[in-house]
Design a protein around this motif. Sequence first.
Motif, PDB file in Angstrom:
ATOM      1  N   PHE A  66      -8.166   2.435  -6.493  1.00 13.05           N
ATOM      2  CA  PHE A  66      -6.902   1.606  -6.581  1.00 13.05           C
ATOM      3  C   PHE A  66      -7.230   0.901  -5.059  1.00 13.05           C
ATOM      4  O   PHE A  66      -7.715   1.543  -3.954  1.00 13.05           O
ATOM      5  CB  PHE A  66      -5.562   2.698  -6.496  1.00 13.05           C
ATOM      6  N   CYS A  67      -6.632  -0.261  -4.978  1.00 16.76           N
ATOM      7  CA  CYS A  67      -6.831  -0.990  -3.663  1.00 16.76           C
ATOM      8  C   CYS A  67      -5.418  -1.801  -3.381  1.00 16.76           C
ATOM      9  O   CYS A  67      -4.975  -2.450  -4.367  1.00 16.76           O
ATOM     10  CB  CYS A  67      -8.056  -2.011  -3.925  1.00 16.76           C
ATOM     11  N   GLN A  68      -5.059  -1.805  -2.230  1.00 20.50           N
ATOM     12  CA  GLN A  68      -3.983  -2.646  -1.815  1.00 20.50           C
ATOM     13  C   GLN A  68      -4.383  -3.959  -1.387  1.00 20.50           C
ATOM     14  O   GLN A  68      -5.224  -4.282  -0.453  1.00 20.50           O
ATOM     15  CB  GLN A  68      -3.155  -1.979  -0.353  1.00 20.50           C
ATOM     16  N   CYS A  69      -3.684  -4.842  -2.307  1.00 18.08           N
ATOM     17  CA  CYS A  69      -4.264  -6.359  -1.864  1.00 18.08           C
ATOM     18  C   CYS A  69      -3.219  -6.934  -0.909  1.00 18.08           C
ATOM     19  O   CYS A  69      -3.701  -8.129  -0.486  1.00 18.08           O
ATOM     20  CB  CYS A  69      -4.266  -6.923  -3.250  1.00 18.08           C
ATOM     21  N   ASN A  70      -2.121  -6.402  -0.896  1.00 15.31           N
ATOM     22  CA  ASN A  70      -1.138  -7.254   0.300  1.00 15.31           C
ATOM     23  C   ASN A  70      -0.264  -6.157   0.539  1.00 15.31           C
ATOM     24  O   ASN A  70      -0.243  -4.845   0.262  1.00 15.31           O
ATOM     25  CB  ASN A  70      -0.513  -8.246  -0.330  1.00 15.31           C
ATOM     26  N   ARG A  71       0.857  -6.596   1.162  1.00 13.70           N
ATOM     27  CA  ARG A  71       1.774  -5.367   2.014  1.00 13.70           C
ATOM     28  C   ARG A  71       2.412  -4.691   0.679  1.00 13.70           C
ATOM     29  O   ARG A  71       2.803  -3.719   1.114  1.00 13.70           O
ATOM     30  CB  ARG A  71       2.944  -6.185   2.784  1.00 13.70           C
ATOM     31  N   SER A  72       2.718  -5.282  -0.444  1.00 16.53           N
ATOM     32  CA  SER A  72       3.512  -4.804  -1.450  1.00 16.53           C
ATOM     33  C   SER A  72       2.989  -4.500  -2.640  1.00 16.53           C
ATOM     34  O   SER A  72       3.668  -4.108  -3.712  1.00 16.53           O
ATOM     35  CB  SER A  72       4.759  -5.656  -1.525  1.00 16.53           C
ATOM     36  N   VAL A  73       1.629  -4.765  -2.976  1.00 14.24           N
ATOM     37  CA  VAL A  73       0.957  -4.328  -4.195  1.00 14.24           C
ATOM     38  C   VAL A  73      -0.266  -3.577  -4.032  1.00 14.24           C
ATOM     39  O   VAL A  73      -1.201  -3.812  -3.308  1.00 14.24           O
ATOM     40  CB  VAL A  73       0.601  -5.570  -5.006  1.00 14.24           C
ATOM     41  N   LEU A  74      -0.366  -2.649  -5.163  1.00 17.68           N
ATOM     42  CA  LEU A  74      -1.552  -2.027  -5.295  1.00 17.68           C
ATOM     43  C   LEU A  74      -2.106  -2.399  -6.623  1.00 17.68           C
ATOM     44  O   LEU A  74      -1.256  -2.514  -7.627  1.00 17.68           O
ATOM     45  CB  LEU A  74      -1.377  -0.456  -5.370  1.00 17.68           C
ATOM     46  N   VAL A  75      -3.359  -2.370  -6.836  1.00 16.33           N
ATOM     47  CA  VAL A  75      -4.329  -2.836  -8.058  1.00 16.33           C
ATOM     48  C   VAL A  75      -5.127  -1.875  -8.285  1.00 16.33           C
ATOM     49  O   VAL A  75      -5.988  -1.407  -7.478  1.00 16.33           O
ATOM     50  CB  VAL A  75      -4.713  -4.551  -7.656  1.00 16.33           C
ATOM     51  N   ASN A  76      -5.312  -1.636  -9.758  1.00 15.54           N
ATOM     52  CA  ASN A  76      -6.298  -0.676 -10.265  1.00 15.54           C
ATOM     53  C   ASN A  76      -7.363  -1.656 -10.455  1.00 15.54           C
ATOM     54  O   ASN A  76      -7.309  -2.412 -11.413  1.00 15.54           O
ATOM     55  CB  ASN A  76      -5.953   0.014 -11.422  1.00 15.54           C
ATOM     56  N   MET A  77      -8.480  -1.473  -9.601  1.00 12.34           N
ATOM     57  CA  MET A  77      -9.778  -2.357  -9.691  1.00 12.34           C
ATOM     58  C   MET A  77     -10.475  -2.222 -10.971  1.00 12.34           C
ATOM     59  O   MET A  77     -11.230  -3.096 -11.426  1.00 12.34           O
ATOM     60  CB  MET A  77     -10.568  -2.207  -8.469  1.00 12.34           C
TER      61      MET A  77
END
Length: 135
Positions: A66-77
């Motif tokens: 899991f990676c945080q791509c901006n202040r409000s979103v986490l994405v499962n890579m």
Amino acid sequence: MKNTTLYFLQNELIITDVSGLLSIPYIDIVSVYCDRPYLSIRTTYNRHFMIQQSLSNFIKNLPYFFCQCNRSVLVNMLHVEAIHKNTSCSIVTGNDTYTVSRRRVNIVLEYFLYVKQNISKEYICYLCKNKIESI
């Protein structure tokens, strides 16, 4: 959901509240969006779950993919299909596109490559097998 308790297990997230408990395998989580004071968890089956939790506390307990791509979103890579790097950088997962903040572009690109190179197919099969056996 208010008054929820989260349990971060090895392969899944358990959410308990007054109505019962819910198990969400990490591999099924596509993204987590922060809409203060709630987090919206979106899964591969287009289901959304709302929990009251801070994003910073939530990400500390998630697996490395899991990676945080901006202040409000986490994405499962594992669900990222493409990263477009035009004038701004964006991540594509299925029908959704998430903007990557300028200061996190290099981190997200490195994370994407690391996860895609190092996650083993055996691990994904192991997660899927456990999911099938629990049904």
